[in-house]
Design a protein around this motif. Structure first.
Motif: not given
Lengths: 185, 101, 362
Positions: A93-101, A103-106, B11-17
């Motif tokens: 779950i953690g890895a999946g959440l990380g991937v989703i977040l 993707a949102q960041t990019f 950068l902020s998004g990566v740190l939040f992740t």
């Protein structure tokens, strides 16, 4: 040009320290890595022309909050974190959440890069101490006062949570609780 | 390459992740608390970046509020952790299950 | 070629400035160690070290050689990374505030257009501060807060009960007295209207009292006492007193790592002496000097700089004098004094200053 290069150095340092903080299982190494993140962020605030926030970040986060965390780690003599034995699906779950977040960041990065560029005035002065001070005491007076009350509540709460009750006080607390529950001794 | 608003937001998004993933992976309460602080700092960075690119002091004022709230949360949260530790000799959040069932 | 020199010129000037400032501070710190031993000796009725040079002036170099050649012990069960990191953090946090010290007034009398390659165009003054930042006071206070880590991590990572007790006590003392120190500075900042160290000195020039020690006398006393506690000096040196805790947080450190802690303590003394001078004694400002020399000329800057160094040396002598004279506090007396007396006095000073400034300005 040097300012731009410095930003990437500090950004890399912040990300490296953040990953180190999550990776280490020893809480003291995590705490020291987090201090590194805070110092790198403070330098990034300087590149954003916010010297007051940069100095306050070092004062409050690196100099007070993390000192408190390091004290608690030392007083409680914490051991290393053990790896999960049950609820193993949390790793997935953690890895999946990380991937989703990520993707949102990019996506945000891509969208903001495509947006029309707002030129920044070279002499914009939103970060000086005097501007922040004026705003704090004219337009934002109510939030500042509420934060003052909040800090007072935190001080009182901290003192109450960490006091040791004497024997008569302990008996009083137990009596009150019994009465509240409606039981007999 | 000049770092624009998008770079700071990324950068902020990566740190939040990283903070989010850390809260899920960590088992002791202090580790989780530190990851939450990291998330709060990522949000602070977003506020300061917007404050610079729209020349508005509101962003930095809000960062000040967030820092004060984080300090208050640190004081009370660590007090709770210490009080919990006194009773159960462990800061593992899996052991804080007295309210269950 | 010319473009390269033009872009590199500010960095060269800054590097030369940083080298000079660090060299000067480290020399002053090295001779403070010698001065402490000599002055303590005179107070106690004996002569201090006088073998190594005439009157012992080469003693600091002999001490440095001794530290380099000593055996470097590392305790077996210590946390290695933190054990090596702690003295570095302590010394870096002690040395960082040097970049904001106002060493003297700006020099405006030199005609910089005589420099080759057109380097001197547009330059009208040579400031004697390495980094003129807007929030100098907060910067110094923040960096000294980070210095607490060196002590706390050293106490923990040595894996010895004397170190742990000494480290925890010392850190608790430092964070308690940081509050009183910050609160005593607020009065000065209100009178000066700026957080910039150079700005505070210029405000003292304009003020009718000339030096802020006169209107802020209570703040000065509070700052001085808090400074003694911040630097772990007598009468607040219980965490490192030899009869109490062997050597406190640096018990398990030897040779060069101990030398780093030792230097960090004396550089901290220098830092708080500079802050005391700048905030309360006008820094490099000598009242009446502008009648003798022209403002902005080189002799004015030189005499002002020497006056600054003289005031700092007076404070360092005061530190050594108090060490030879006063007994030390017990730890609970120390914490009571910091929280129940010094902090309320500092806050009362702030309130009185607010009221007076308000009525003077309206």
């Amino acid at each position: 040009m040097v300012g731009n290069a410095l930003f990437f150095v500090f950004a890399g340092l912040a990300i490296a320290c953040a990953i180190s903080m999550v990776y280490h299982r020893n809480p003291l190494y995590s705490a020291v890595s987090l201090v590194g993140v805070f110092i790198a962020l403070s330098c990034i605030y300087v590149t954003l022309a916010a010297p007051f926030i940069a100095a306050v970040q070092i004062l409050i986060y690196a100099g007070a909050i993390m000192v408190l965390v390091v004290f608690v780690i030392m007083l409680l003599n914490l051991d290393e974190d053990k790896p999960l034995t049950r609820l193993r699906y949390l790793y997935a779950i953690g890895a999946g959440l990380g991937v989703i977040l990520l993707a949102q960041t990019f996506f945000i990065f891509y969208a903001v890069m495509r947006a029309p560029n707002v030129p920044v005035a070279e002499d914009q002065t939103a970060g000086r101490t005097i501007d922040i001070g004026r705003a704090m005491y004219s337009e934002y007076l109510l939030p500042v006062e509420i934060v003052g009350v909040l800090l007072m509540m935190a001080v009182i709460g901290g003192v109450i949570l960490s006091r040791k009750l004497t024997q008569p006080q302990l008996e009083l607390v137990v009596d009150n609780e019994m009465e509240r529950r409606g039981e007999d001794h | 390459m000049e770092p624009g608003l998008a770079t700071y937001l990324a950068l902020s998004g990566v740190l939040f992740t990283i903070g989010c993933v850390g809260v899920i992976f960590k088992r002791n309460a202090i580790g989780m608390f530190m990851c939450i602080e990291l998330m709060l700092n990522a949000v602070n960075l977003t506020f300061v970046a917007f404050s610079r690119y729209y020349s508005d002091t509101t962003g930095q004022l809000f960062v000040f509020m967030v820092m004060s709230v984080a300090a208050a949360e640190a004081a009370v949260g660590l007090g709770i952790i210490i009080a919990f530790f006194r009773n159960s000799r462990s800061v593992d959040v899996d052991d804080a299950s007295m309210l269950r069932n | 070629m010319e473009g390269v020199i033009k872009t590199a010129f500010p960095f060269i000037v800054l590097s030369v400035g940083i080298l000079l400032a660090f060299q000067g501070v480290l020399m002053i710190v090295a001779y403070t160690v010698l001065a402490e031993r000599k002055v303590l000796g005179w107070i106690q009725g004996r002569i201090g070290p006088n073998r190594v040079g005439p009157w012992g002036v080469l003693q600091p170099f002999a001490d440095l050689l001794k530290f380099i050649f000593k055996e470097d012990l590392v305790p077996d069960k210590s946390t290695k990374f933190i054990y090596f990191l702690a003295p570095m953090v302590a010394l870096i946090a002690a040395l960082m505030p040097i970049v904001v010290y106002p060493f003297g007034p700006a020099i405006t009398s030199v005609d910089w257009t005589l420099l080759p390659f057109g380097l001197g165009e547009g330059i009208r003054e040579l400031p004697l501060t390495i980094a003129r930042i807007d929030v100098g006071v907060l910067f110094v206070l923040g960096i000294t807060s980070v210095g607490v880590y060196g002590i706390a991590l050293a106490g923990w990572s040595s894996n010895s009960k004397y170190s742990l007790m000494g480290g925890l006590r010392s850190s608790a003392q430092m964070i308690s007295y940081e509050l009183a120190m910050g609160a005593s500075v607020i009065g000065v900042v209100m009178l000066a209207g700026t957080l910039d160290l150079n700005g505070i000195i210029y405000a003292q020039q304009q003020s009718p009292f000339r030096w802020y020690i006169i209107p802020q006398f209570v703040g000065f006393i509070v700052f001085l006492i808090a400074a003694f506690a911040e630097t772990n000096r007598v009468p607040f040196d219980l965490p490192e007193a030899e009869t109490e805790l062997v050597a406190g947080f640096h018990t398990e450190y030897s040779a060069l790592k101990f030398a780093l802690f030792f230097m960090a303590e004396y550089v901290n003394m220098f830092t708080v002496s500079v802050m005391c001078t700048v905030l309360f004694l006008g820094g490099w400002y000598v009242p009446g000097l502008s009648h003798l020399f022209e403002v902005g000329s080189i002799p004015y800057a030189l005499v002002s700089h020497l006056a600054f160094i003289g005031k700092i040396c007076a404070f360092l002598f005061f530190y050594i004098w108090v060490r030879g004279t006063l007994p030390r506090f017990r730890f609970d007396q120390l914490m009571n004094f910091g929280w129940k007396f010094l902090l309320p006095v500092a806050i009362a000073n702030v309130i009185v200053t607010i009221v007076v400034v308000y009525f003077l300005n309206s």
